[in-house]
Design a protein around this motif. Structure first.
Motif, short mmCIF file in Angstrom:
data_model
loop_
_atom_site.label_atom_id
_atom_site.label_comp_id
_atom_site.label_asym_id
_atom_site.label_seq_id
_atom_site.Cartn_x
_atom_site.Cartn_y
_atom_site.Cartn_z
N LYS A 15 -22.66 43.99 78.62
CA LYS A 15 -21.67 42.91 78.55
C LYS A 15 -21.26 42.47 79.95
CE LYS A 15 -19.75 43.85 74.02
NZ LYS A 15 -19.94 42.59 73.32
N LEU A 16 -21.12 43.42 80.88
CA LEU A 16 -20.79 43.06 82.25
C LEU A 16 -21.91 42.27 82.91
CD1 LEU A 16 -19.07 46.35 83.48
CD2 LEU A 16 -17.97 44.16 83.00
N VAL A 17 -23.16 42.69 82.69
CA VAL A 17 -24.30 41.97 83.24
C VAL A 17 -24.34 40.56 82.67
CG1 VAL A 17 -26.83 41.86 83.30
CG2 VAL A 17 -25.65 44.04 83.70
N ARG A 18 -24.18 40.46 81.35
CA ARG A 18 -24.19 39.16 80.67
C ARG A 18 -23.08 38.27 81.22
NH1 ARG A 18 -25.64 36.41 76.13
NH2 ARG A 18 -27.19 37.90 75.49
N MET A 19 -21.88 38.83 81.39
CA MET A 19 -20.75 38.06 81.90
C MET A 19 -21.03 37.54 83.31
SD MET A 19 -16.70 39.08 82.06
CE MET A 19 -17.00 40.52 83.07
N PRO A 31 -29.41 33.40 75.66
CA PRO A 31 -29.06 33.20 74.25
C PRO A 31 -27.78 33.97 73.94
CG PRO A 31 -30.92 34.70 74.44
CD PRO A 31 -30.61 34.20 75.82
N SER A 32 -27.06 33.55 72.94
CA SER A 32 -25.81 34.24 72.57
C SER A 32 -26.12 35.66 72.11
CB SER A 32 -25.10 33.48 71.45
OG SER A 32 -25.85 33.60 70.25
N GLU A 33 -25.09 36.50 72.12
CA GLU A 33 -25.27 37.88 71.65
C GLU A 33 -25.74 37.88 70.19
OE1 GLU A 33 -22.02 40.60 72.63
OE2 GLU A 33 -21.43 39.18 74.20
N GLU A 34 -25.22 36.96 69.39
CA GLU A 34 -25.62 36.87 67.99
C GLU A 34 -27.10 36.50 67.87
OE1 GLU A 34 -22.97 35.18 69.27
OE2 GLU A 34 -21.34 36.41 68.46
N VAL A 36 -29.43 37.14 70.05
CA VAL A 36 -30.23 38.30 70.47
C VAL A 36 -30.40 39.26 69.30
CG1 VAL A 36 -30.26 40.34 71.96
CG2 VAL A 36 -29.65 38.11 72.91
N VAL A 37 -29.31 39.51 68.58
CA VAL A 37 -29.38 40.42 67.43
C VAL A 37 -30.34 39.88 66.38
CG1 VAL A 37 -28.07 41.38 65.50
CG2 VAL A 37 -27.11 41.44 67.80
N LEU A 38 -30.27 38.57 66.11
CA LEU A 38 -31.15 37.98 65.10
C LEU A 38 -32.61 37.91 65.55
CD1 LEU A 38 -28.90 35.06 63.83
CD2 LEU A 38 -29.49 37.15 62.60
N LEU A 39 -32.83 37.60 66.82
CA LEU A 39 -34.20 37.44 67.32
C LEU A 39 -34.89 38.76 67.64
CD1 LEU A 39 -33.67 34.46 69.77
CD2 LEU A 39 -34.92 34.41 67.61
N TYR A 40 -34.16 39.69 68.24
CA TYR A 40 -34.78 40.90 68.77
C TYR A 40 -34.35 42.19 68.07
CZ TYR A 40 -35.78 37.56 72.48
OH TYR A 40 -36.19 36.46 73.17
N GLY A 41 -33.08 42.30 67.72
CA GLY A 41 -32.59 43.50 67.06
C GLY A 41 -31.20 43.88 67.53
N PRO A 42 -30.59 44.90 66.88
CA PRO A 42 -29.19 45.23 67.13
C PRO A 42 -28.93 46.31 68.18
CG PRO A 42 -29.94 46.39 65.21
CD PRO A 42 -31.10 45.55 65.69
N GLU A 43 -29.95 46.86 68.79
CA GLU A 43 -29.76 47.95 69.75
C GLU A 43 -29.61 47.39 71.18
OE1 GLU A 43 -29.45 51.13 68.85
OE2 GLU A 43 -29.67 50.51 66.77
N PRO A 44 -28.96 48.16 72.06
CA PRO A 44 -28.80 47.68 73.44
C PRO A 44 -30.13 47.32 74.12
CG PRO A 44 -27.42 49.61 73.08
CD PRO A 44 -28.26 49.43 71.85
N HIS A 46 -32.48 45.78 72.96
CA HIS A 46 -32.91 44.46 72.54
C HIS A 46 -32.31 43.34 73.39
CE1 HIS A 46 -33.66 46.75 68.68
NE2 HIS A 46 -34.84 46.39 69.12
N GLU A 47 -31.37 43.65 74.26
CA GLU A 47 -30.86 42.65 75.21
C GLU A 47 -31.89 42.37 76.29
OE1 GLU A 47 -28.21 40.68 76.24
OE2 GLU A 47 -27.16 40.97 74.37
N GLU A 48 -32.80 43.29 76.52
CA GLU A 48 -33.75 43.19 77.62
C GLU A 48 -34.56 41.90 77.61
OE1 GLU A 48 -37.63 43.53 79.49
OE2 GLU A 48 -37.34 43.78 77.35
N PRO A 49 -35.11 41.47 76.46
CA PRO A 49 -35.89 40.22 76.52
C PRO A 49 -35.07 39.01 76.97
CG PRO A 49 -36.32 41.39 74.48
CD PRO A 49 -35.17 42.09 75.15
#
Length: 56
Positions: A15-19, A31-34, A36-44, A46-49
């Motif tokens: 969240k700090l990196v994203r901010m 992309p929004s956090e939502e 990311v969850v829909l496209l890649y998955g719900p685990e931390p 999955h933020e990597e892509p």
């Protein structure tokens, strides 16, 4: 219990990196956090892509 704490810490760091990226780059770079969850998955991990996309 330790694994859950590690996951919470990973989300907090992401969240700090994203901010930081959102405050210094043009709108829509990430992309929004939502999304990311829909496209890649719900685990931390999955933020990597989305973060990798920003770097490119």
């Amino acid at each position: 219990m330790e694994a859950q704490e590690n996951i919470r810490n990973a989300w907090a760091a992401l969240k700090l990196v994203r901010m930081a990226i959102e405050q210094t780059c043009p709108a829509g770079v990430l992309p929004s956090e939502e999304a990311v969850v829909l496209l890649y998955g719900p685990e931390p991990v999955h933020e990597e892509p989305s973060l990798k996309r920003w770097k490119s």
